[in-house]
Write a protein that holds these residues in place. Structure first.
Motif, PDB file in Angstrom:
ATOM      1  N   GLU A 304     -31.858 -75.485  38.955  1.00 51.42           N
ATOM      2  CA  GLU A 304     -30.981 -74.372  39.304  1.00 51.42           C
ATOM      3  C   GLU A 304     -30.768 -73.522  38.069  1.00 51.42           C
ATOM      4  O   GLU A 304     -30.526 -74.041  36.975  1.00 51.42           O
ATOM      5  CB  GLU A 304     -29.646 -74.875  39.854  1.00 51.42           C
ATOM      6  CG  GLU A 304     -29.754 -75.471  41.246  1.00 51.42           C
ATOM      7  CD  GLU A 304     -28.398 -75.700  41.881  1.00 51.42           C
ATOM      8  OE1 GLU A 304     -27.372 -75.392  41.213  1.00 51.42           O
ATOM      9  OE2 GLU A 304     -28.348 -76.178  43.019  1.00 51.42           O
ATOM     10  N   PRO A 332     -27.991 -65.071  46.503  1.00 52.72           N
ATOM     11  CA  PRO A 332     -29.255 -64.810  45.813  1.00 52.72           C
ATOM     12  C   PRO A 332     -29.437 -63.316  45.553  1.00 52.72           C
ATOM     13  O   PRO A 332     -28.922 -62.469  46.291  1.00 52.72           O
ATOM     14  CB  PRO A 332     -30.307 -65.324  46.802  1.00 52.72           C
ATOM     15  CG  PRO A 332     -29.575 -66.289  47.680  1.00 52.72           C
ATOM     16  CD  PRO A 332     -28.183 -65.749  47.785  1.00 52.72           C
ATOM     17  N   LYS A 347     -32.544 -69.004  43.396  1.00 50.50           N
ATOM     18  CA  LYS A 347     -31.515 -69.631  42.569  1.00 50.50           C
ATOM     19  C   LYS A 347     -32.103 -70.476  41.439  1.00 50.50           C
ATOM     20  O   LYS A 347     -31.354 -71.090  40.672  1.00 50.50           O
ATOM     21  CB  LYS A 347     -30.594 -70.475  43.443  1.00 50.50           C
ATOM     22  CG  LYS A 347     -29.724 -69.632  44.370  1.00 50.50           C
ATOM     23  CD  LYS A 347     -28.824 -70.504  45.238  1.00 50.50           C
ATOM     24  CE  LYS A 347     -27.936 -69.649  46.137  1.00 50.50           C
ATOM     25  NZ  LYS A 347     -27.051 -70.467  46.991  1.00 50.50           N
TER      26      LYS A 347
END
Length: 393
Positions: A304, A332, A347
């Motif tokens: 992430e 996003p 992400k």
């Protein structure tokens, strides 16, 4: 700290700061007064105007100084919307624009304008046939076009010359947000005859809080900010002499770099090559044939972006997960979604922005920090990896 977020902002070059300091000290006078100090300030502003005009191939009286890129863009769009009128006006823009374009266009749609948002291909580039179709639908009813020259997240350079020609053939006014392009790649309004162009000083080593709007000679314009009639009644408010001088000096230095072919592409390419060669599950995003020389947009399978940013910050590398204007928002990126990214991929993406101040040593150290951060985060998160993927048109 290795600073790799030049798409968000750049630091002042020493020469720019030196040029500004006298106008923050003894040259504080209002440039619209009649005494000697004021006249000196006025001359400094007009000298800066000539330098900015030279950078984009314009005439000096076509350059209007503003408080930044967002103001320049809003001024152009709101005037064009008034000019075409909402009853028949069609606003043509793209799905990947900066919020300085997206937000006004949302407002236009709310009050009755037809807003067409052109999509992009997997490499983040506009398709000429889609631009043609959107303009064809507007030519009878009137309207205008606003398309960015280069994207702030991916660095992908758009076919602005071709898009401008399409709009002109159909009698549509054309604005471009060139804020990420000016000072980084050649931008010439004589070769690409846009009607309005926005630029911002702090994207190419000038100060924050100052920008410019190019208005082609002969194009109509009414100001968004009214008052004392400064800037030939095109943008009222006492001019920021020091900021404008800084913009002029930054423009002069950028023009020198462009003429000498100086750019950070070699650093960016070496940075990417090391990461791609040593880290699995990496995607190099964006059209590799058409992108800014200093921008690298990468996705990391099994990671992430939020976690990578923390780890990289701890290792002394500053980068971002997208537009600085979107930092802290959970959804996003609209740019990545327009390119077809899944939420997971969006992400897991980071943007690295190199400038003329970075070195090869920094690029290699940053790539090593990325490698360590990705490996650590995958161990912690138990993320899977995959093959290296490079977009090709």
């Amino acid at each position: 700290m290795i600073y790799l977020d030049a798409n968000a902002t750049t630091s002042l070059l020493p020469e720019v700061l030196d040029a500004m300091l006298p106008w923050l000290r003894e040259g504080f006078h209002n440039p619209n007064a009649s005494y000697r100090g004021a006249k000196d300030a006025r001359k400094a502003i007009e000298d800066a105007r000539e330098k900015v005009a030279a950078l984009i191939g314009a005439e000096s009286d076509e350059v209007v100084f503003t408080g930044g890129g967002t103001e320049s863009t809003n001024s152009a769009l709101k005037w064009l919307a008034r000019l075409v009128g909402r009853k028949s006006g069609r606003v043509i823009t793209s799905a990947i624009e900066h919020s300085a374009v997206l937000k006004p266009c949302e407002t236009f749609a709310e009050v009755g304008y037809e807003v067409a948002r052109i999509g992009v291909d997997g490499g983040g580039r506009l398709k000429l046939e889609d631009i043609e179709a959107a303009c064809d639908a507007a030519k009878d009813g009137g309207g205008f076009v606003s398309l960015m020259w280069a994207n702030n997240e991916t660095g992908v350079i758009q076919p602005i010359e071709e898009a401008c020609a399409v709009a002109k053939e159909r009698g549509l006014a054309f604005h471009t947000d060139a804020i990420q392009a000016v000072g980084k790649i050649p931008v010439n309004v004589r070769e690409v005859p846009v009607d309005y162009l926005s630029l911002s000083a702090h994207k190419f080593h000038g100060p924050k809080g100052v920008g410019a709007l190019y208005i082609r000679s002969g194009c109509r314009f009414e100001p968004m900010i009214r008052g004392g009639g400064q800037e030939k009644d095109r943008r009222s408010g006492t001019e920021n002499t020091a900021g404008i001088v800084g913009l002029g000096k930054a423009a002069e230095l950028a023009m020198e770099r462009l003429s000498q072919g100086v750019n950070p592409a070699a650093l960016r390419n070496a940075f990417e090559a090391k990461i791609v060669g040593e880290v699995s599950g990496v995607t190099v995003n964006g059209d590799l044939l058409h992108r800014l020389p200093g921008t690298s947009h990468l996705s990391f399978t099994g990671c992430e972006a939020a976690g990578l940013l923390i780890l990289l910050d701890d290792l002394g590398v500053a980068c971002s997960a997208g537009s600085a204007c979107m930092t802290g928002k959970q959804q996003p990126s609209h740019v990545q979604k327009a390119m077809g990214f899944s939420d997971v991929k969006a992400k897991s993406s980071l943007r690295f922005g190199f400038s003329c101040l970075n070195t090869m040593e920094e690029a290699m150290a940053a790539a090593e920090a990325v490698k360590k951060s990705v490996e650590k985060l995958r161990r912690v998160q138990g993320g899977s990896t995959g093959p290296v993927v490079v977009y090709s048109p």
